[in-house]
Design a protein around this motif. Structure first.
Motif, mmCIF file in Angstrom:
data_model
loop_
_atom_site.group_PDB
_atom_site.id
_atom_site.type_symbol
_atom_site.label_atom_id
_atom_site.label_comp_id
_atom_site.label_asym_id
_atom_site.label_seq_id
_atom_site.Cartn_x
_atom_site.Cartn_y
_atom_site.Cartn_z
ATOM 1 N N ASP A 184 -5.236 2.243 7.365
ATOM 2 C CA ASP A 184 -5.949 2.404 6.364
ATOM 3 C C ASP A 184 -5.064 2.096 5.258
ATOM 4 O OD1 ASP A 184 -3.739 4.193 6.979
ATOM 5 O OD2 ASP A 184 -5.015 6.214 7.187
ATOM 6 N N SER A 185 -4.144 1.237 5.605
ATOM 7 C CA SER A 185 -3.131 0.972 3.977
ATOM 8 C C SER A 185 -2.502 -0.383 4.477
ATOM 9 C CB SER A 185 -2.340 2.070 3.964
ATOM 10 O OG SER A 185 -1.329 2.152 4.898
ATOM 11 N N ASP A 186 -2.188 -1.022 3.410
ATOM 12 C CA ASP A 186 -1.041 -2.082 3.689
ATOM 13 C C ASP A 186 0.049 -1.823 4.725
ATOM 14 O OD1 ASP A 186 -2.943 -3.192 1.953
ATOM 15 O OD2 ASP A 186 -1.289 -3.751 0.445
ATOM 16 N N LEU A 187 0.474 -0.654 4.334
ATOM 17 C CA LEU A 187 1.737 -0.204 5.303
ATOM 18 C C LEU A 187 1.504 -0.225 6.884
ATOM 19 C CD1 LEU A 187 4.855 0.837 5.546
ATOM 20 C CD2 LEU A 187 4.012 2.944 4.962
ATOM 21 N N ALA A 188 0.099 0.587 6.878
ATOM 22 C CA ALA A 188 -0.338 0.673 8.240
ATOM 23 C C ALA A 188 -0.564 -0.778 9.069
ATOM 24 C CB ALA A 188 -1.502 1.510 8.189
ATOM 25 N N ILE A 189 -0.826 -1.675 8.207
ATOM 26 C CA ILE A 189 -1.183 -2.844 8.671
ATOM 27 C C ILE A 189 0.349 -3.579 9.051
ATOM 28 C CG2 ILE A 189 -1.827 -5.476 8.121
ATOM 29 C CD1 ILE A 189 -3.949 -4.205 6.085
ATOM 30 N N SER A 190 0.983 -3.567 8.411
ATOM 31 C CA SER A 190 2.416 -4.151 8.576
ATOM 32 C C SER A 190 3.139 -3.219 9.689
ATOM 33 C CB SER A 190 3.450 -4.123 7.036
ATOM 34 O OG SER A 190 3.708 -2.722 6.933
ATOM 35 N N ASP A 191 3.037 -2.075 9.852
ATOM 36 C CA ASP A 191 3.399 -1.377 11.044
ATOM 37 C C ASP A 191 2.915 -1.759 12.154
ATOM 38 O OD1 ASP A 191 5.122 -0.004 9.183
ATOM 39 O OD2 ASP A 191 4.105 1.757 9.150
ATOM 40 N N PHE A 192 1.577 -1.936 12.240
ATOM 41 C CA PHE A 192 0.780 -2.388 13.583
ATOM 42 C C PHE A 192 1.502 -3.578 13.969
ATOM 43 C CE2 PHE A 192 -2.648 -4.943 15.254
ATOM 44 C CZ PHE A 192 -2.918 -4.113 16.237
ATOM 45 N N VAL A 193 1.318 -4.638 13.071
ATOM 46 C CA VAL A 193 1.814 -5.869 13.197
ATOM 47 C C VAL A 193 3.541 -5.924 13.935
ATOM 48 C CG1 VAL A 193 2.351 -8.291 12.408
ATOM 49 C CG2 VAL A 193 0.376 -7.066 11.555
ATOM 50 N N GLU A 194 4.079 -5.205 13.191
ATOM 51 C CA GLU A 194 5.698 -5.107 13.833
ATOM 52 C C GLU A 194 5.563 -4.456 15.043
ATOM 53 O OE1 GLU A 194 9.794 -2.962 12.494
ATOM 54 O OE2 GLU A 194 8.194 -3.030 11.135
ATOM 55 N N ALA A 195 4.917 -3.438 15.455
ATOM 56 C CA ALA A 195 5.042 -2.928 16.541
ATOM 57 C C ALA A 195 4.248 -3.600 17.704
ATOM 58 C CB ALA A 195 4.150 -1.536 16.712
ATOM 59 N N ALA A 196 3.502 -4.521 17.501
ATOM 60 C CA ALA A 196 2.608 -5.435 18.418
ATOM 61 C C ALA A 196 3.832 -6.457 19.037
ATOM 62 C CB ALA A 196 1.449 -6.058 17.635
ATOM 63 N N GLY A 197 4.756 -6.937 18.185
ATOM 64 C CA GLY A 197 5.627 -7.660 19.133
ATOM 65 C C GLY A 197 5.133 -9.141 18.660
ATOM 66 N N THR A 198 5.758 -9.970 19.574
ATOM 67 C CA THR A 198 5.445 -11.541 19.371
ATOM 68 C C THR A 198 4.688 -12.350 20.545
ATOM 69 O OG1 THR A 198 7.649 -12.176 20.057
ATOM 70 C CG2 THR A 198 7.139 -11.846 17.755
ATOM 71 N N HIS A 199 4.579 -11.398 21.673
ATOM 72 C CA HIS A 199 4.261 -11.891 22.843
ATOM 73 C C HIS A 199 2.752 -11.799 23.143
ATOM 74 C CE1 HIS A 199 4.779 -13.172 27.239
ATOM 75 N NE2 HIS A 199 3.461 -12.332 27.539
ATOM 76 N N PHE A 200 1.845 -11.140 22.424
ATOM 77 C CA PHE A 200 0.454 -10.955 22.726
ATOM 78 C C PHE A 200 -0.090 -11.729 21.320
ATOM 79 C CE2 PHE A 200 2.197 -7.944 25.467
ATOM 80 C CZ PHE A 200 1.689 -8.217 26.580
ATOM 81 N N PRO A 201 -1.538 -12.154 21.364
ATOM 82 C CA PRO A 201 -2.433 -12.494 20.032
ATOM 83 C C PRO A 201 -2.595 -11.160 19.359
ATOM 84 C CG PRO A 201 -3.299 -12.833 22.110
ATOM 85 C CD PRO A 201 -1.975 -12.578 22.444
ATOM 86 N N ALA A 245 -9.027 -3.136 9.394
ATOM 87 C CA ALA A 245 -8.236 -2.465 8.411
ATOM 88 C C ALA A 245 -9.233 -1.795 7.305
ATOM 89 C CB ALA A 245 -7.310 -3.698 7.468
ATOM 90 N N LYS A 246 -9.163 -0.582 7.333
ATOM 91 C CA LYS A 246 -10.396 -0.127 6.458
ATOM 92 C C LYS A 246 -10.039 -0.246 4.760
ATOM 93 C CE LYS A 246 -12.814 2.051 9.605
ATOM 94 N NZ LYS A 246 -14.228 1.597 9.530
ATOM 95 N N ASP A 247 -8.792 -0.165 4.644
ATOM 96 C CA ASP A 247 -8.442 -0.452 3.097
ATOM 97 C C ASP A 247 -7.116 -1.177 2.986
ATOM 98 O OD1 ASP A 247 -8.222 0.281 0.523
ATOM 99 O OD2 ASP A 247 -7.384 2.284 0.530
ATOM 100 N N PHE A 248 -7.091 -2.120 2.321
ATOM 101 C CA PHE A 248 -6.048 -2.962 2.118
ATOM 102 C C PHE A 248 -6.144 -3.652 0.619
ATOM 103 C CE2 PHE A 248 -9.861 -4.749 4.054
ATOM 104 C CZ PHE A 248 -10.145 -5.943 3.090
#
Length: 440
Positions: free
Chosen positions: A150-167, A195-198
């Motif tokens: 629901d925010s730009d920060l949530a998007i970046s947090d999701f990507v960071e937590a996802a790591g690099t091994h999976f698409p 992403a609901k809000d960005f």
């Protein structure tokens, strides 16, 4: 008043009985000690464990299995982390070589076989095995099918937590219901979100200019693609399925597992060394070809990186490299007449000609050859060790026969032996080859 005494006595007796037996009931409901360690299961408690825990990951192993021995300390590291999740995942192991009846019941045909039981339903696991990646991979089973951002920060947090091994898939301007079914289907292979809000900055960062849009990202390969629709089931699933792999896949033991469920033919380029400058430049050209031919998987392997695998496609010392073939992921592959090798000059045109001739059927069908049934998939050295072991065993048998018989071995014995050693490589099944994770 006297009539009330028996009623009170009965009530007191029932209350005492309930207090007495309730600990027994609780103990029987969960007889397992959950302390962050890998549980040891056998035929007496396996079914109870599967029914007790909503999520339990089981390693069916054999004590003599080399892969199993390397996996064990990784499971020990991952166990406390997974047990501490909000929705715990319990790690367990079964000596399948000892408890053969249990192994047979769960169709264990090699070691290790890894399965995660979700509410009692098993799914075979083909993902990474190092502790950190194992945690990351299994965590997907207890995370939301589609994460809501629901925010730009949530998007970046999701990507960071996802790591690099999976698409990673991020839907912008999409309702989660549009991808929820596919997110469940491909949950073990990728991470999904909407992403609901960005902000406009996010649109610039991810390089899309309208919504709805679905972004597929491969952080490890620094690749990204954008899908603008149509958002109908068939088109959407085709895009997701084709985006699970990077444009050009380096072939190694881990990546072979990722090919298991992919039905596309594999355009394989064999190089001397996949890290030298010429190969790096060629991979860039292959990416362009892959982007325009999404119905095929493009991949490469260097002889220096995995010689046994490369040699299975008739690559010899005098073979002109790079060499291209089309592999079915099993025991058959195709060479394109007149277009096997790639010259340094204008490789793009040559690759286009190779693909054009392949699609027109100007090919020769061949079968993979190699020293063992699955040695080059199980490990880079496994095939050689197995071959050497078989050769040593054969020599011992010949020596024993020579000592036991009065007559010398007849002419032809060696020819028969050589014939058996050079027999065509015939894998047992596509699933076993692509699983790439069992030591028979």
């Amino acid at each position: 008043m006297p009539q009330s005494i028996p009623l009170f006595s009965v009530f007191a007796f029932l209350l005492l009985l309930l207090l007495t037996i309730s600990p027994t009931i609780n103990a029987s409901e969960n007889p397992f000690k959950v302390d962050g360690k890998v549980l040891e299961l056998d035929e007496s408690n396996f079914d109870a464990a599967i029914s007790t825990f909503d999520y339990i990951f089981v390693d069916f192993y054999a004590p003599w299995c080399g892969h199993c021995k390397r996996l064990a300390p990784e499971l020990d590291k991952a166990a406390p982390v997974l047990a501490g999740l909000k929705k715990p995942i319990i790690l367990a192991k079964v000596n399948a070589d000892k408890y053969k009846r249990l192994a047979s019941k769960h169709e264990i045909d090699g070691y290790p076989t890894l399965k995660i039981f979700v509410h009692g339903v098993p799914t075979e696991y083909y993902g990474p095995r190092s502790a950190d990646l194992l945690v990351q991979s299994l965590t997907k089973f207890v995370s939301p099918d589609v994460a809501i951002l629901d925010s730009d920060l949530a998007i970046s947090d999701f990507v960071e937590a996802a790591g690099t091994h999976f698409p990673i898939f991020i839907g912008f301007g999409l309702n989660e219901s549009m991808i929820s079914n596919l997110a469940v289907k491909y949950k073990k292979k990728a991470l999904f979100s909407v992403a609901k809000d960005f902000s406009d900055n996010i649109m610039t960062s991810y390089d899309f200019d309208k919504v709805p849009a679905l972004i597929a990202s491969h952080p490890a390969h620094n690749e990204q693609s954008i899908f603008y629709g149509p958002f109908e089931d068939k088109f959407l699933e085709d895009y997701i399925q084709q985006s699970l792999l990077p444009l050009v896949l380096p072939i190694n033991e881990d990546s072979l597992r990722s090919l298991k469920d992919d039905k596309r033919k594999i355009v394989l380029t064999i190089m001397k060394d996949e890290t030298d400058e010429k190969s790096t430049n060629l991979i860039k050209v292959l990416k362009s070809a892959a982007s325009a031919n999404r119905d095929l998987v493009f991949s490469y392997v260097g002889i220096k990186q995995w010689q046994d695998f490369a040699e299975s496609f008739e690559v010899y010392k005098k073979t002109q490299l790079p060499k291209m073939v089309v592999w079915d992921g099993n025991e058959e592959y195709y060479t394109v007449i007149g277009s096997e090798s790639i010259e340094e000059s204008d490789p793009g045109t040559q690759i286009s000609k190779f693909l054009e001739d392949y699609r027109e059927g100007s090919v020769i069908q061949k079968r993979i050859s190699g020293p063992t049934l699955m040695g080059f998939i199980n490990s880079q050295l496994g095939g050689r060790y197995f071959f050497i072991s078989m050769l040593v065993l054969l020599v011992i048998i010949i020596l024993i026969l020579t000592m036991c018989k009065e007559e010398p071995l007849r002419v032809g014995t060696r020819d028969q032996t050589d014939h058996s050693r050079n027999a065509p490589f015939q894998p047992e099944s596509r699933e076993l080859r692509r699983a790439a994770d069992k030591e028979d």
